[in-house]
Scaffold this motif. Structure first.
Motif, short mmCIF file in Angstrom:
data_model
loop_
_atom_site.label_atom_id
_atom_site.label_comp_id
_atom_site.label_asym_id
_atom_site.label_seq_id
_atom_site.Cartn_x
_atom_site.Cartn_y
_atom_site.Cartn_z
N GLU A 1 0.77 -1.15 -0.13
CA GLU A 1 -0.05 0.06 -0.05
C GLU A 1 0.96 1.42 0.10
O GLU A 1 0.50 2.25 -0.73
CB GLU A 1 -1.07 0.05 1.18
CG GLU A 1 -1.84 1.19 1.29
CD GLU A 1 -2.82 1.58 0.13
OE1 GLU A 1 -3.42 2.57 0.14
OE2 GLU A 1 -2.95 0.48 -0.48
N CYS A 2 1.88 1.15 0.78
CA CYS A 2 3.05 2.43 0.64
C CYS A 2 3.23 2.62 -0.83
O CYS A 2 3.26 3.73 -1.19
CB CYS A 2 4.07 2.09 1.69
SG CYS A 2 3.86 2.07 3.13
N TRP A 3 3.83 1.67 -1.50
CA TRP A 3 4.15 1.82 -3.13
C TRP A 3 2.76 2.29 -3.85
O TRP A 3 3.14 3.17 -4.76
CB TRP A 3 4.69 0.62 -3.49
CG TRP A 3 6.12 0.17 -3.04
CD1 TRP A 3 6.50 -1.00 -2.01
CD2 TRP A 3 7.33 0.85 -3.25
NE1 TRP A 3 7.88 -0.71 -2.06
CE2 TRP A 3 8.47 0.21 -2.91
CE3 TRP A 3 7.49 1.87 -4.11
CZ2 TRP A 3 9.76 0.72 -2.95
CZ3 TRP A 3 8.85 2.64 -4.32
CH2 TRP A 3 10.02 1.85 -3.68
N GLU B 1 10.57 10.74 2.22
CA GLU B 1 9.35 10.88 2.88
C GLU B 1 8.33 11.32 1.91
O GLU B 1 8.52 12.57 1.17
CB GLU B 1 9.60 11.62 4.16
CG GLU B 1 8.26 11.37 5.09
CD GLU B 1 7.15 12.62 4.84
OE1 GLU B 1 6.09 12.37 5.39
OE2 GLU B 1 7.84 13.60 4.34
N VAL B 2 7.19 10.99 1.76
CA VAL B 2 6.15 11.67 1.09
C VAL B 2 4.65 11.65 2.18
O VAL B 2 4.57 10.66 2.73
CB VAL B 2 5.43 10.57 -0.02
CG1 VAL B 2 4.25 11.19 -0.89
CG2 VAL B 2 6.80 10.87 -1.23
N VAL C 1 10.43 0.07 4.68
CA VAL C 1 9.51 0.92 4.02
C VAL C 1 8.33 0.85 5.09
O VAL C 1 7.81 -0.17 5.45
CB VAL C 1 8.96 0.04 2.59
CG1 VAL C 1 7.68 0.89 2.16
CG2 VAL C 1 9.96 0.40 1.64
N THR C 2 7.86 1.92 5.80
CA THR C 2 6.67 2.02 6.55
C THR C 2 5.82 3.19 6.18
O THR C 2 6.22 4.21 5.42
CB THR C 2 7.29 2.30 7.98
OG1 THR C 2 8.05 3.70 7.92
CG2 THR C 2 8.10 1.26 8.27
N TRP D 1 -1.73 10.76 5.51
CA TRP D 1 -1.18 9.68 5.56
C TRP D 1 0.46 9.99 5.36
O TRP D 1 0.68 11.06 4.69
CB TRP D 1 -1.34 8.57 4.39
CG TRP D 1 -1.54 9.08 3.16
CD1 TRP D 1 -2.73 9.65 2.48
CD2 TRP D 1 -0.73 8.98 2.08
NE1 TRP D 1 -2.45 9.97 1.08
CE2 TRP D 1 -1.05 9.51 0.95
CE3 TRP D 1 0.79 8.67 2.08
CZ2 TRP D 1 -0.10 9.82 -0.26
CZ3 TRP D 1 1.62 8.68 0.95
CH2 TRP D 1 1.19 9.28 -0.08
N SER D 2 1.28 9.04 5.62
CA SER D 2 2.86 9.41 5.27
C SER D 2 3.27 8.13 4.92
O SER D 2 3.07 7.08 5.55
CB SER D 2 3.22 10.24 6.35
OG SER D 2 3.46 9.32 7.63
#
Length: 229
Positions: A113-115, A169-170, A218-219, A181-182
């Motif tokens: 989901e992060c990607w 970071e995004v 990746v978090t 979200w981050s």
């Protein structure tokens, strides 16, 4: 004898405009307010008029850095150009469901989901420790095979070199909707050297090079206001 007729059903509400259509409308309205032509706005944002039209046609996810330049030309915040004024965003939230109330609720994002939230490109931040201490800079990024690519000056603070791993970071936040979200990725930096890949990438500016961050961790986190029960 009288005949009673059932009241005519209320007309269905008009569907909300698609993101690209709403973006184009906000862009056109702002041009009219400023007395600018489409060609003038494109030139000031450093792009051709056909490319500007393509950015508007394909919507917010196509080229966020280009939209960032356009928002500066128009004198708007990026979120205002992409998502509308705060009142407009709040009205959309009310139409989608009950108001957000209560303390914030935190959640975690899985790696996949992060990607997904990063998409194929966008705006983020690189943080690393340089000779003069910590450095945090905004970057336009591309995602390539689960790595993050960005351009920087060869001798710049974000270039590969001593200082250990870098952090990328995004985040996205909407104060009106009270949610966000981050995503945080940490890993080593290296220059992109593969000729085939470099041939596919846009040319970097003078003295610039493409850099790759290969994340080892990746978090991701989410935050939103609690909804009423």
């Amino acid at each position: 004898m009288t005949t009673e007729h059932a009241p005519a059903p209320a007309p269905a509400p008009a569907p909300a405009p698609a993101p690209a259509a709403a973006l184009a409308r906000r862009f056109a309205d702002r041009l009219a307010d400023l007395g600018l032509s489409e060609a003038q706005a494109a030139a000031r944002a450093g792009m051709s008029t056909p490319y500007l039209r393509r950015v508007l046609e394909l919507g917010p996810g196509f080229d966020p850095p280009a939209l960032l330049r356009l928002s500066a030309v128009l004198g708007l915040e990026y979120e205002e150009l992409v998502s509308g004024r705060p009142a407009e965003r709040a009205a959309a939230a009310r139409a989608d469901g009950p108001a957000l109330v209560g303390p914030p609720v935190l959640g975690e994002l899985g790696v996949a989901e992060c990607w997904r939230r990063l998409g194929s490109n966008g705006l983020g931040r690189i943080a690393r420790t340089g000779p003069e201490g910590p450095v945090v800079r905004p970057v336009g990024y591309l995602v390539h095979e689960h790595t993050v690519l960005y351009r920087t000056a060869e001798d710049g603070a974000l270039a590969p070199g001593p200082g250990g791993d870098a952090a990328f970071e995004v985040d996205r936040a909407d104060r009106d909707l009270r949610e966000g979200w981050s995503v945080l990725m940490v890993g080593p930096l290296e220059y992109v050297t593969e000729p085939a890949l470099l041939a596919e990438l846009p040319a970097p500016p003078a003295r610039g090079r493409w850099v790759r961050l290969t994340p080892t961790t990746v978090t991701g986190r989410t935050i939103r206001a609690a909804r009423p029960h």
